[in-house]
Each structure stands twice: as C-alpha cells, then as structure tokens.
Design a protein around this motif. Sequence first.
Motif, mmCIF file in Angstrom:
data_model
loop_
_atom_site.group_PDB
_atom_site.id
_atom_site.type_symbol
_atom_site.label_atom_id
_atom_site.label_comp_id
_atom_site.label_asym_id
_atom_site.label_seq_id
_atom_site.Cartn_x
_atom_site.Cartn_y
_atom_site.Cartn_z
ATOM 1 N N TRP A 5 51.818 35.445 29.795
ATOM 2 C CA TRP A 5 51.555 35.092 30.865
ATOM 3 C C TRP A 5 50.126 35.470 31.296
ATOM 4 O O TRP A 5 49.646 36.522 30.816
ATOM 5 C CB TRP A 5 52.463 35.792 31.719
ATOM 6 C CG TRP A 5 53.861 34.883 31.819
ATOM 7 C CD1 TRP A 5 54.311 34.139 30.928
ATOM 8 C CD2 TRP A 5 54.864 35.131 32.958
ATOM 9 N NE1 TRP A 5 55.545 33.791 31.325
ATOM 10 C CE2 TRP A 5 55.875 34.231 32.522
ATOM 11 C CE3 TRP A 5 54.864 35.951 34.208
ATOM 12 C CZ2 TRP A 5 57.089 34.028 33.735
ATOM 13 C CZ3 TRP A 5 55.909 35.606 35.001
ATOM 14 C CH2 TRP A 5 57.116 34.690 34.578
ATOM 15 N N ASP A 6 49.568 34.750 32.211
ATOM 16 C CA ASP A 6 48.147 34.963 32.658
ATOM 17 C C ASP A 6 48.336 36.294 33.420
ATOM 18 O O ASP A 6 49.437 36.279 34.310
ATOM 19 C CB ASP A 6 47.743 33.652 33.350
ATOM 20 C CG ASP A 6 46.845 33.973 34.711
ATOM 21 O OD1 ASP A 6 47.932 34.296 35.620
ATOM 22 O OD2 ASP A 6 45.676 33.782 34.558
ATOM 23 N N PRO A 7 47.203 36.907 33.810
ATOM 24 C CA PRO A 7 47.358 38.253 34.445
ATOM 25 C C PRO A 7 47.854 37.931 35.920
ATOM 26 O O PRO A 7 48.459 38.989 36.433
ATOM 27 C CB PRO A 7 45.736 38.587 34.497
ATOM 28 C CG PRO A 7 45.216 37.968 33.370
ATOM 29 C CD PRO A 7 45.976 36.650 33.008
ATOM 30 N N HIS A 8 47.329 36.950 36.620
ATOM 31 C CA HIS A 8 47.892 36.532 37.901
ATOM 32 C C HIS A 8 49.010 36.509 38.033
ATOM 33 O O HIS A 8 50.001 36.905 38.760
ATOM 34 C CB HIS A 8 47.228 35.805 38.486
ATOM 35 C CG HIS A 8 47.113 35.694 39.785
ATOM 36 N ND1 HIS A 8 46.396 36.480 40.947
ATOM 37 C CD2 HIS A 8 47.869 35.147 40.858
ATOM 38 C CE1 HIS A 8 46.688 36.406 42.125
ATOM 39 N NE2 HIS A 8 47.791 35.434 42.070
ATOM 40 N N ARG A 44 49.611 48.354 34.284
ATOM 41 C CA ARG A 44 48.896 47.260 34.583
ATOM 42 C C ARG A 44 48.166 47.800 35.734
ATOM 43 O O ARG A 44 48.540 48.123 36.678
ATOM 44 C CB ARG A 44 49.944 46.122 34.887
ATOM 45 C CG ARG A 44 50.045 45.357 33.537
ATOM 46 C CD ARG A 44 50.595 43.976 34.086
ATOM 47 N NE ARG A 44 49.424 43.014 34.682
ATOM 48 C CZ ARG A 44 48.426 42.308 33.791
ATOM 49 N NH1 ARG A 44 48.598 42.569 32.661
ATOM 50 N NH2 ARG A 44 47.630 41.803 34.302
ATOM 51 N N PRO A 102 38.664 38.872 39.828
ATOM 52 C CA PRO A 102 37.278 38.197 39.360
ATOM 53 C C PRO A 102 36.600 39.454 38.628
ATOM 54 O O PRO A 102 36.713 40.504 38.930
ATOM 55 C CB PRO A 102 36.771 37.594 40.301
ATOM 56 C CG PRO A 102 37.504 37.606 41.733
ATOM 57 C CD PRO A 102 38.819 38.440 41.492
ATOM 58 N N GLN A 128 32.043 40.029 33.370
ATOM 59 C CA GLN A 128 32.096 39.399 32.199
ATOM 60 C C GLN A 128 31.499 37.928 32.570
ATOM 61 O O GLN A 128 30.704 37.318 31.967
ATOM 62 C CB GLN A 128 33.722 39.008 31.943
ATOM 63 C CG GLN A 128 34.038 38.556 30.808
ATOM 64 C CD GLN A 128 35.531 38.489 30.647
ATOM 65 O OE1 GLN A 128 36.365 39.367 30.931
ATOM 66 N NE2 GLN A 128 36.406 37.426 30.325
ATOM 67 N N PHE A 129 31.583 37.543 34.071
ATOM 68 C CA PHE A 129 31.197 36.376 34.322
ATOM 69 C C PHE A 129 29.401 36.186 34.083
ATOM 70 O O PHE A 129 29.107 35.628 33.537
ATOM 71 C CB PHE A 129 31.398 36.018 35.763
ATOM 72 C CG PHE A 129 30.892 34.893 36.323
ATOM 73 C CD1 PHE A 129 29.985 34.981 37.619
ATOM 74 C CD2 PHE A 129 30.857 33.576 35.731
ATOM 75 C CE1 PHE A 129 29.494 33.856 38.078
ATOM 76 C CE2 PHE A 129 30.344 32.474 36.122
ATOM 77 C CZ PHE A 129 29.661 32.514 37.409
ATOM 78 N N ALA A 177 28.056 37.879 31.995
ATOM 79 C CA ALA A 177 27.614 38.212 30.583
ATOM 80 C C ALA A 177 26.878 36.725 30.133
ATOM 81 O O ALA A 177 26.230 36.923 29.101
ATOM 82 C CB ALA A 177 28.753 38.537 29.612
ATOM 83 N N VAL A 178 27.357 35.810 30.933
ATOM 84 C CA VAL A 178 26.489 34.697 30.472
ATOM 85 C C VAL A 178 25.072 34.658 30.795
ATOM 86 O O VAL A 178 24.925 35.363 31.802
ATOM 87 C CB VAL A 178 27.174 33.583 31.349
ATOM 88 C CG1 VAL A 178 26.525 32.079 30.802
ATOM 89 C CG2 VAL A 178 28.665 33.286 30.707
ATOM 90 N N ASP A 179 24.357 34.047 30.040
ATOM 91 C CA ASP A 179 22.768 34.361 30.271
ATOM 92 C C ASP A 179 22.295 33.764 31.666
ATOM 93 O O ASP A 179 23.017 33.015 32.439
ATOM 94 C CB ASP A 179 21.976 33.690 29.138
ATOM 95 C CG ASP A 179 22.026 32.285 28.951
ATOM 96 O OD1 ASP A 179 22.066 31.705 30.235
ATOM 97 O OD2 ASP A 179 21.677 31.901 27.892
ATOM 98 N N VAL A 185 20.408 31.554 32.843
ATOM 99 C CA VAL A 185 20.287 30.052 33.192
ATOM 100 C C VAL A 185 21.801 29.701 33.759
ATOM 101 O O VAL A 185 21.920 29.072 34.842
ATOM 102 C CB VAL A 185 20.100 29.175 31.986
ATOM 103 C CG1 VAL A 185 20.055 27.650 32.454
ATOM 104 C CG2 VAL A 185 18.796 29.571 31.417
ATOM 105 N N GLY A 186 22.879 29.911 33.063
ATOM 106 C CA GLY A 186 24.276 29.637 33.555
ATOM 107 C C GLY A 186 24.490 30.456 34.797
ATOM 108 O O GLY A 186 24.898 29.830 35.705
ATOM 109 N N ASP A 221 22.670 28.363 37.508
ATOM 110 C CA ASP A 221 23.458 27.179 37.586
ATOM 111 C C ASP A 221 24.633 27.298 38.688
ATOM 112 O O ASP A 221 24.678 26.411 39.511
ATOM 113 C CB ASP A 221 23.725 26.585 36.205
ATOM 114 C CG ASP A 221 23.184 25.195 36.089
ATOM 115 O OD1 ASP A 221 23.385 24.823 34.859
ATOM 116 O OD2 ASP A 221 22.676 24.633 37.198
ATOM 117 N N ALA A 222 25.229 28.352 38.491
ATOM 118 C CA ALA A 222 26.397 28.746 39.098
ATOM 119 C C ALA A 222 26.070 28.819 40.633
ATOM 120 O O ALA A 222 26.847 28.469 41.515
ATOM 121 C CB ALA A 222 27.263 29.818 38.681
#
Lengths: 948, 525, 150, 101
Positions: free
Chosen positions: D45-48, D79, D84, D88-89, D91-93, D95-96, D99-100
């Motif tokens: 199961w997903d965390p949510h 738990r 969000p 972690q989000f 952590a993308v470099d 440019v990403g 873009d977001a």
Amino acid sequence: MTFSRETDHGTPPAIATGKSVTLTIDGQSATMPEGTSIMRAASLTGCSIPKLCATDNMESFGSCRLCLVEVEGRAGYPASCTTPVADGMVVRTQTDRLKQLRRGVMELYISDHPLDCLTCAANGDCELQDQAGAVGLRDVRYGYDGATNMGQAKDQSNPYFDFDPSKCIVCSRCVRACEEVQGTFALTIENKGFESKVSPSQGEDFLGSECVSCGACVQACPTASLIEKKVVEIGTPDRAVITTCAYCGVGCTFRAEMRGEELVRMVPWKEGKANRGHSCVKGRFAWGYAQHQDRILNPMIRASVSEPWREVSWEEAIAHTASEFRRIQAKYGTRSIGGITSSRCTNEETFLVQKLVRQGFGNNNVDTCARVCHSPTGYGLSKTFGTSAGTQDFDSVMKADVILVIGANPTDGHPVFASRMKKRLRQGAKLIVIDPRRTDLVQSPHVMAEHHLPLRPGTNVAMLTALAHVIVTEKLYDEAFIRERCDWDEFQDWADFVSEPARSPEAIEPLAGVKAEEVRAAARLYATGGNGAIYYGLGVTEHSQGSSTVMAIANLAMATGNVGREGVGVNPLRGQNNVQGACDMGSFPHEFSGYRHVSDDATRGLFEQAWGVTLDGEPGLRIPNMLDAATDGRFKGIFIQGEDILQSDPNTHHVAAGLAAMECVVVQDLFLNETANYAHIFLPGSTFLEKDGTFTNAERRIQMVRKVMAPLNGYADWEIVQLVANAMGLGWSYDHPAQIMDEIAALTPTFAGVHYDRLEAEGSLQWPANEAAPDGTPTMHIGGFVRGKGKFVVTDYVPTDEKTGPRFPLLLTTGRILSHYNVGAQTRRTSNTAWHPEDRLEIHPSDAENRGLKDGDWVTLRSRAGETTLRALITERVAPGVVYTTFHHPETQANVITTDFSDWATNCPEYKVTAVQVSASNGPSEWQQDYASQARNSRRVVPLAAAE
Amino acid sequence: MTRVFISRDMASAALGADDVARAFAEAGCEVVRTGSRGLFSIEPLVEVETEQGRIGFGPIAPRDVAAVLVGSHAQRLGRVEELPFFAGQQRFTFARCGIIDPLSLADYAAHAGWQGLEKARGLSPQAVVDAVKASGLRGRGGAGFPTGIKWQTVLEAASSTKFIVCNADEGDSGTFADRMLMEGDPYCLIEGMAIAAHAVGAGHGYIYIRSEYPYAIKTMRAAIDASAHLIAPFTLEVREGAGAYVCGEETALLDSIEGKRGQVRAKPPLPALQGLFGEPTVINNVLSLAAVPFILAEGANAYAAVGFGRSRGTMPVQLAGNVRHGGLYEIGFGITLGELVNEIGGGTASGRPVRAVQVGGPLGAYFPPSMFHLPFDYEAFAQAGGLIGHAGITVFDDSVDMAHMARFAMEFCAAESCGKCTPCRIGSTRGVEIMDRIIGARDAAPVTVSEANGGYLGKALYSRSPDRIDVSIEAQTSLLRDLADTMKYGSLCALGGFTPYPVLSALDYFPEDFGAAAPAKEAAE
Amino acid sequence: MEEFIGAWLSANGAARDRLLPLLHAIQEEAGYIDDALVPVIAKALNLSRADVHGVITFYHDFRRRAPGRHVVKLCRAESCQARGAAALEVQAQDRLGVAMGETRADGQVALEPVYCLGLCAIGPNALVDGRPVARIDGAVLEQIAVEVAA
Amino acid sequence: MSDEPHVMSTTQRLVYMAEQIARNFAALGEDRTVTALAEHLTSYWDPHMKDQIVAIARDHPDSLSPPVAAAVARLAQGRTPAGPNPAQFNAVDEVGHCDAG
C-alpha cells in the motif's frame, strides 16, 4: 543483412538417439546422427540435392522424386529425403543417370505449369524455377497440347494472400504445413491422380474455409501458387531483418523482408527459439497498422479535453509535458503524479518510464498493464517458488505427458504455442482443460481433451483445491520430491487443509458444477500420467482470487513433483509481447527491476547511487488506486505509455471519472486511443518496426527487436521518454537502447549477463542470465527452488462478492479471439476485421430461448456497473448460465459492464466474473451514444500548419 | 432327400447359380452352397451326392434339374476332382474350396481345419515364425518377399500393440484367387491370421477387402462372427475398400484403414516396424496367410518340397481373359507359361490363336507365345522383364491391338494414381497422350478430341490446342521410352513404377502394332 | 441423416478409422454423401472438414450427388477387354443413352466404370444394381437395358 | 450485496480491500492473519492509503473487523503521516526544479 533465403536442409533433424553413423556422400566422409536423412546429411555436408516437396520443418514426404540418389549396393534410386543414412553407406548425389531421371521428372512438372515466369510475382524467388535450372531442363517434349491443370480461377478471398491453383505442383507442402506445423487441418488434396488439387476445407475459398490464416502454407509453397498479396503488389524482397513480433507473449521471431524501405512481408524465422519457424495471422500478416492513416505522427496538446487537439512541435510538446508535471507536483505534492508503463514497449522503454517516475517524479507511482492481467502470477509464483515467472521454455511442452490447461485459450490467445501443444497432443500426450467454455482445445480436429472440467466462473480455487484433495487423500503426491525440495511442515499443514471433506470434489460439485468423478479422474491423470505441465492464462488471474489460484496451481505442481525439469512446470501464458519484460523492469509500484522491494535499503541504495537521487522507500499507487486518488483530488497527472486504460481496464465509468479529474493526462500511443479522449498531451509513439530494443516473452526469453524502418513520428519511444526526462532535468544521455540494457544489467542481478552483443550472437537469452547461469535458464528451479524451499500456501476458497441474483442471473466472462489482439488498436486497423468485425455475446441456446433471442439479434448486456449492446451468438461453447464476449472493439465497451472487484492481493480486475442480465435490444445504449459523440468531439485535430 | 452342392461364389452367381440352387431346392433337394471348384467353363456346376461320390453336372440351368437328378443330363462330368483340370493340381491352399460349406464350422473342422492353429498354439512364437521361414513361403501379393522374415521383424519389434492386416484388395484384372478363397474357405484365412497373430503377438487384425467384392465381404464378416470364439483373444474385422486400386499397395492400404486418403507412404519406415496406426504390423496377402495353416499343419517341409528354385510351395494360378478353361489352378512353381495357357487353359475361348498373355495384372508384362517356355518362378519372370504378381494370366487372341493395350495401361494408371508422386501423377496422363499420338500416326489420321476420347477421361486430357512438337512415331516412341524410364525408376510405388512393364513389353514384343519397326528390346532393362 | 450418423457412431465407435465405414454406411442409406453432411461427420470423428472432403473425393466409390435410379458398373479391365469389353462399352453407351462415367439426364441410369470384379474368365462383366452379371453380349445387354428402364 | 449499481468511495474501497485480504488469509487462523495482513499492507500500500486506513481505524473503529483492526493497529505503530517531501523533490537538479515552476 542482405536478402538470402534461409538454408533448408530438406528434412528435420533426426530424433536424438545419441548414436551416429559415418557414410560417404559424393566422396566426402560425413558423420551424422542416426536417423538423419540422406538429404539432410548431404545438405550439411555441402552437397545440394534437388528437391521440391521436402522442407526441413516438416516430415519427409517423398512425392516430388527429384531428390533421387544412388546408394552403392542398393537397387534403384531411393529418394534421399525418406532414406536414412546408414553406417558405411556410399551415396552419390550427382551422376549422369540421376541427372537424366531428375530432368525426366522436371519435364513432367513443367508440362503442367504455366510458362509465365517473367510476369510471375515469385520470379527469382521460386523453388520450381530454381530446380528446373538446377536439373538443366531445356525442353518439354510433351508439348503443351495435353491435359493441364492450368486456367483455374484464382482464390483471392484471403485478405493477405492469393491462391492460384494453376501454379500448384501438388507437392502437398501447404497441406502438410497446415497439419504438421499449424495443426488446423484446413487443407486437403481433393480428388486424386492428375486431378489432385489443393482444397481449403470442402473445395471452398480460403476465407470461408477452416483456414486460420497462419501463413504456414504460404511460407511452405515452393511456387507462386500461394503468395502474399504484398509480394504481388510490391515485388520480391531484397533484404531481411530479424526481429521479434509485437503481439502476444509467445514472442515469435520474424524475418522482416524488405524491398527498399518498404516492408514486403513478415516471415517466421526458423531459428526463432520461441516459434521455431511458425506464426499466426497477427504476427505474420497484421502489421499494416504501422502504416495506417489513423496513426498520429505529430505531437498535440490542448488545455482541456473539450477543446480540439492542436498539433505542436516536439519541442513544445516535451517542454509542456515537463512543465505540467512540475507544476502539478509543486502544487499538489510529489506523489500527485505517476506513470504507466506499457507491456507492448521494449524492456528498455519500460525501464526508462519507471526510471522517469522513480528518479524524475520522485515517487513509486508507476504501474503497468500487467496489473490487469498477470500481476497475480507475479505475486503467486514469487511467494511459492521465489520467481515471478513461468518455469519452462516452450520446447518443454514437447516432453509433457499430461498437459493441464486452466483458464487459457491458447489456440486463440497464443496460437503459435498452441500449435506446438497440439502437435504434442497428436503425439499422444493427454489433455485436461479447466475452463467454463468449451474452447477449441476441448475438441477440435485431431485434438480431444481427456477431461474437460467446465466449472462455473469464479470457482477456480475450489476446483484446484479439490484436485489437491484427491492427490493428497489418494496418496498420489511425490513424497520424495516434497521432502527434498519443499518445507515438509508447510506441506503437512496444506495437506491437512485440502484433505478436509469440505474440499472434496463431491463437496464442491454443487458449487463448481462439475461432476466429482470427472474431477477425481483428472486429478489422478495429472498426478500419475508422467510429466505433468500446467499452462494457464487470464482465466486464472483475472479473478478476486487470482493470486490464490496461482498459488493453488503451484501447490499442485510441487505436490506431484512436477517442477524443475523439462516437460513439467507452471507456465503462465503471458498476454502481451512484453508483459514479462515490463514486470521484470520494475514497473510495479512496490518493486525495482528484478522484483526487489522498494523498501529494501540495499537495493534502493544501488539505484540511488546509479541515478544520483534519493528514492522513495514506500510503495506507490496501483492503477485503480491512482484513479481513486484522482477522484479524491490527490492525484493530478499521469504519463501513460502505450496503454489504453479506458478501454482495457474494468468499470469504464470509474476509469473515466478518474481521468477526468486529472489536470494533465499524457498519452503516448500510435493512435488516438480511447484514453486519449481524456488526455491533454498526446505524444505519438513508434511501432516495433521503427525501433531497436528487446522484448521478453512468456518463457523469460529476451529477444532483439530491430529497427527495419525510420520512425514515422520522428522518434523511437525510448527517445521520447528521454526527451521528457531531460526536459525535467534528469540529464540522460542514451544513444542506443544497448546502453539502457547495460544499465539494466548492472542494476539487476538476474539480467547481469544480458548484453546486446550476446543477444546478437546467440539470438536470445532466458533470464536469469548471470554468473550462476551464463547461458541463461530455460528451465527454472532445477535442483532447488529459487526461494530455497518450495512453499505450500493454504488457499482457502473465498467466493467473489460479485454474485448472480434475480436481476443479474447470468455470469459474464470475457476473452479474446485469434484474429484480434487485446483492445484491437492494432488489429482493428488491419484486414483481420475480415474474420471478426465486431464483438459478439456468446450465449447458450437455452438461455437465448428463455429470452426469445435469435442468433445475430442485438441484445442489451447489463451489469451492476453499466450496460452496453452487442449482437448475440448462440452456441453451446458456453454452459447455460454463462455468457461470454471479447473486448476487441471500443464500440462494444465491454468494460462498461465489468465491475471493479479485483484480486485480493494484487487488485488484478475480476474480468472473468460479472453478474449480468441479457435482454433483447434495438440499438446502442445511452452510454455508447454519449461516448461515441464525446469521442468524436474529443478527436478533433487542428493540424500543425493551421495552428501556426 | 438328395443332397446337391452348388457354388455360391460370385462368379457362379453371375452365371446363374442362384437360380439353379433355387430350382433344386424347389425340387425338394437339400442344397449345400459351397465355394467354387474353380473351373468356370463348367459353372453353374451342380454336384449330386451319390454312393460313388459327388457327381458333377455343368454348366446347368434351372430347367436342367430333372435331368440332373435322374443322372441323365448331357453335361454329366463324373467326379469333379477326376477331371483333368483338377487332377493335375496340387491343392494345398484351396484344398477345401468348392467342397465344403464355407460358413460351416463343422465342415471346416471335418476337413482338417484349425489343425494349423492348434499346432501353432503349442509352439513358441519364434517356433511358428521359424516354420514359416522354413517353408520358403514368399509374399503372394506380388513382391515375393519372404513371409517369415517379415514376421520375424514384427515379432522382434518392441510394442504392446501389433496388428495383422490381410491385404484382400485384389484389384488386378485376371486375378480372383483371393476372392474365391474368401468366399469358398474363409476360415482358412482366419486361421492363417490367427496363427500370424500368435507368431508376432498381435491382438487385432483387419481384412481389407475391395468393395467390388461384396460376396467376399459378406462371407468374411459372417465367418469372423461365427469363429470369434475359436480365435479369441485375437479379434478380426473386415474393412471395405472404396474403389481405389492403389489401396492394394500396402502402405496406401494402411492409410485407408486409418480413415485417410489411400496415398502411398514413403518407405522406410517399414510397416513391419511402423505400420497401422504407427504400430508394428504384419501385412500379408490373402494367399500368403491362407497358405500358413497348411504349413503349420503339414509341416514346413511338406510345403517347401514343392516348387522351383527359390519359389517354394504352390501358387494358385488364375487363368483369365480369352481362355477356354478359365479358372483357378493351384500348382507348384515351375510349370511353364505355355503349359498353363495351352494345355491347362486350352488356348483361347474364341478359338483364334493366342497372341499375347499378360501375367500379373495391369502392371504385368505382355508376353508373346515365343516366351511360353518361361517357368512360373519369381526370378525367371523378373529376368524376362515381367512379374508373376498375383499369378493372374490374361489371355488375348490375335484380334488384340497391343498399342491400344499399352494406352490402356497408361489410362488405368492415370485413373488409379493416388496423385502423390509426380512420375505417376503427371506421367500416366502424358503416357496416354503419347499413345494417342502414336496410334493417330499409325492410323494416319490426326487425333481429334471426339474421336480419341469420347469417354470421361478424355475431357481432362485435352484442353489446349496442339502445339509444335515432333509427333512422328519415332519421336513419340522414343519419348514413350523416356517416360517409361522416368516412371519406372522415379515412382514412389509399383503403380507408377510397374506401368512401364505392360507398355514396354507391348512395344518390344509387338512393335508392328506401334506403327513402325520400333527398335528391338533395348531400353527394357 | 444426422440422426442416422449419430446412431451409427454410437453402435460402431467414433474413432478416426471409422471414417470409411461411416461413409459407406451413409452412402448405403442415402445413396450418396451430401456435402452438407461433411461438417457433421467431421465433428463426430474429430476431423476437419478438409480431412473428410479429401477422403470422399479420393475414393471412386463415394458419390457427392444422388446417383441414377439404376447403376450399371461395367468392367473395363484387361480380362474383360480380352473378351470384347471395349466394343461392349460402346454398345452399352449407345443402348443406355449415357456416356461412361455419367448419369443419364433423366436420372434413370448411371453407367460407371469398374476395374475388375474378379470374374475374369467369364467376362465381359458388370454389376447391375449390385448384382453380378457375366458373359455380357448383345442379348444380355438388352436384358440389362430392359431391367434398368423399369 | 444489493443489485443497485455500486460506486465505492475511496474509503469504502480501502476498507473493502483490507477485509478482502483478511478473508483470504483467514484460513491461517487469526494470529497469522493479522501478521500477514499487516505485512501485506506494509508491502503493497502506498503511504497515503496506509494513512487513510489508520485514520479509518481511529475514526470509525466499528467499520473494521477485529483482525483488520488489529493489523491496522500494528501498521499504525511507528508511522508518521506522509505528505509531499520537498527535499526529495528538490533533489532533482536545478533545471528540473525550474521547469516545474
């Protein structure tokens, strides 16, 4: 690769006896396996003996009399195709006397053959022409005033090939191919002697006959008598590329034969280890969709689904995709988007999509269409054996003594494998079929199941447990195997459980509707009939107890010792070309490639190191949960590669509601599919003909897909994913799929030995292929189970909550048909519609009579989920109380009917059981009408030029 | 009550024996229906049981009843076995035929029936096979393969299921011995098959009888039913052919029993190893199997003592066609062709000179009287470019057109070709066409469609207008020889392979019928 | 006929090797084997329609259409030819008004070739509606003609 | 089950799923059912979804059968609510990240 015909040694290899003999052929000494024909021996020695009726994928026949040879000490001139080699034999294949005889025979052939070589479509690719040259025929002294078989009408009824009886030399290769290779027996020779003529069924045309258009006869024909329409239209090929079929999970290897840039025909490749030179109507002929006018070649975007599409440049489309995903994540959180990988795309592409999700989206919200087909296989076999895959290669079936087919209809779904299974059955193997329908395997020409257990849909676990009950209580289990290979205590728990009287065939008879004695007999046969091999399909997995059923099957195989050698095993027949591969590549939300859980720190660390990011250790969402989350407003964007979830997933209303609730639906596909009606961005995909990569078939065989033409849309799918990834800042730099495979190999222990150079050299590899198994693994669990001890899992029968009642008294089950593939996106765009232009509802005559229905009537099919209309087909294939339909045509919307009940362990939808009512109707349902109008609306496109 | 014996054989019936039998029954006689004695010039034959033995009268019509019963009839023959035609025979296989009621188990037993089977059952299978080997019995179907060796192969084949198949698809014109035996002494064949079954370990047997033999089918079925308890656990059934001559070829016959088109199989595998339904199978001709009870009962030596060279025992020779004393003549090998035709057969029925005889059915060679010195022996005939086949001799008088007979040989091959192999399938039709050209040129009249071929085959044979090829007799004769060579050495089975025998022998011995002095015997090998 | 086939099969078994016996039985019952029965036969014996069709068309005996009310099978083989069968064949075609291998337009009589009835010393021979007739000359032919006119 | 068209809410579906899994483990006996179910929810199961079922157990304890409730209780131990994860989000470099925007 340039064009050359495949070498044909004339007769198949001898059945191995381990002995060999040495003989002399034209002065050359040769050592051959005992039983080899002189013809084959000569061919392997480099001497070419003229032949017409012999070809090495069929038994020798001895009719053409061109292959006569001289054998010292033997009278006459034996046919080399039917004469086996013997020790010390001295054979001459080229003497004046033989030349004279061969010319004499050829002169007769040509006296009854048109002399129109120059205008013949097979000119230059005709064995008769070649052999006439080879024997040096210069004159036909019989003249041409005698009787002939020429001037007969051509049969052009088949959409893919023509039959011109005038050019037939009555070698019977087509007839034999239909019998020996395909196993359909649709062809015969009509009449006898000079009037012998190839006849489809009762002298009718091919289309109306029993022919299933597998193409084996066309491939076998040595003249232009049976020839592909494309060869007539385009000309003979001038080069060939070996590639892998993109239809079902059999994974047939083909020679894509090209003339320039044009694909002339797909011919099954004899060296292909999955198909051994055979094909079906889909792979062989139904590739025209690749050039179909419906293909979308330019990217398109739109702000809302009510607007028309606007064609845009690739740059704009990619940038928009990336920015939308980032926007949504910024607004709704990391876990608000996800992706779906496609079982139709290559391993490399699938790997990239899940990498995009895990590395780029930063979550594990990746799932794949295997969710709706074989996810229970992954779960069940992993729990019991330790590997989420079938245990055998296809060749294994030729050593099976008892074949148990459960919930699979291979003659329609996996026809090329079915042909091999039927061949084995004709050799005397026994067959048990567990299926609510009377499928072709139950009885069709030259095939007859020993036992058919036509159980009520939804009672698989009860049935398999009853089989286990018989095996345990009658002590038919293999104690030595169990003690050595399995956990004995777990076995005993399981044995106690299945032995309870409530699980006996007698106890479940009222429930499953199958005579207890028949169940007992089937169990005894499976347990005691020699090598027992189980083959199953979606009739096992697509149930609320799909995973339990898979484990129940595994229990049976372990209990009888039918695992870990050739001829036995548990074999899921995978639906799609790369469903095995897609699962292997980490397409599930809880695991990385090679079936390693995301919560495993060591594995995650490996990927984090390779990809330079921190990865989520919590499982992501499965497709139905994504849709729920979307409806709840927590899931807003999705990247869907090559899957049409709106048509293929259950409870269309639920899917539509989920998709409609999203802000950015990106669909990458060949066509504007049904899901695209809810999409905001459309990225045109490429076909398997337009890209390099690998597919993994149902026997874990990794095979090369090779680009035979440039992608019409401009990019291969892996390139498109890379563009999106890079637009999201991931900095990928793959130049070729080989590099992606190298990455897969580096990160996935079972794939450690898989590299393109090896695949090029060896044709294919079956994983695990690594240090422990350098040549791959045709048969798994030899000597021991992957998980250590085989695990018996108690599988209690839990009835589905989808129940019949007064309003919905019938059970609907669904399946597929030979000529179409899944949602039909490809096959509907080919001439395969000639065989199956619409989905029909199969209903038993008594149920039809109760409702006043006649064959062909329009009927309304209604379930708790929705209703649709289609036409009825009255047949005794289905039992009373059961109805059946296919789901190939979007007009039918069969999944409007199916509910969202699903497998308890994997959420694989319960497609195979829906309580329904059927009533007379006069037209399409309201949903169908609304949907049709919405689809029309949604498919409006403003072309690039106009948009600018 | 007077007992009379009247044949129920199909030939006798065709000559009116049923009416004669009815007349005798109506006259208050006890009529015993037997098989035929085998001399058709005296059929319908009536034998009256007297103190002097069975006195024969024949041929007899219903109106002759009274004269026969008082013994005054002009066709009084005396004791039939003393007639010269019978006195010289060595009836091993046909000893009972014409004498007993074919379906009477009592008659059969009383005439030494079941003795062979009894002996065999007391022996080991190998001992039975050894006896058959020692007898020198060779396949009577035509090929002359040693029966014992075939049985040995089947005996040694490892399988729990084996079959005995009797080839009773006697399609050769000029032969009727199988038919006569099945109609006249069916238990003899059944006994032979039961012995074979014991010898090789077979459980079930088939008798494949051509549909043109309705009487034989009926008699065999009745005999199998009546004797089932005596041959058990071995079981037998009759399979009826369906008008395909080629099913007389053993592998085509096996396919036909299996329910398939009667196409010839390539050999190997030999039927002895992979025969019916893929299992080891003894497939023998009626006469081979029917010879076995004698061999077992009387001993191999008694059988082998008769004969000539490597051809041991007796051969039931059938004299047919335009012959005065047509019928069945069982005699040890070695008798000459001339003795058979002229002395026993009495020359032609028409009284005209004998011009040719065809030995061995439609695939056998035509011989002129100049060859009448040939001894009846497998090897001697093979050496002379012919074959004994099923030992049928068809006699022709001097009105025969040998070119026409050569054409007929090709036509028959075309009509009966299974269509599998090319030399036979196409070659036979081309052969007919060549013969039409030769006959046309000989008769110095161009061949036209209507003239040459009014019949059903003609429609298939001419569909296109003539083209420019050399149609001279010389060229066509040379082409005929080449075609014969291709057919003889290229065909899959004897149908295509032996059709050249009648064609080439006609050409070689009777060149004058082919329009020109064709080159003397050069291509015949 | 389907009932007939079903009954025959339950009495005689339904293995593939029953095909020829079954075809004979059907033909004896119905006079011929209608193409429409082929699917029934095929299904019953677990064969393809092509299998059955191939067998029916291979054997001279099996008819796909109703035969004449009378069938005269005249021997054309050598022994009968040696006794005048070729001339008789011409005469018979004339007298019966039908070509060899055909059924007369009125359906009254079919003249079919047969190659040997095993009555080779007493030819020319024929089977007239299954009854053997030997030594056929002009007079006997006339009797046959009268018989089949009925 | 009624014959009315059923459209489950997400909450209903989660409860249904958990109960369905529990029923399939029931033959193991209650103790092992609880363990197996807890393991299953953790693994798949997903965390949510996990958070949701924990919340359901807390807010509507009657809606869960005893073994499911027990398994969810075990799941709930340790738990923290998921949400969000900007780190972690991001952590993308760069440019990403841009873009977001």
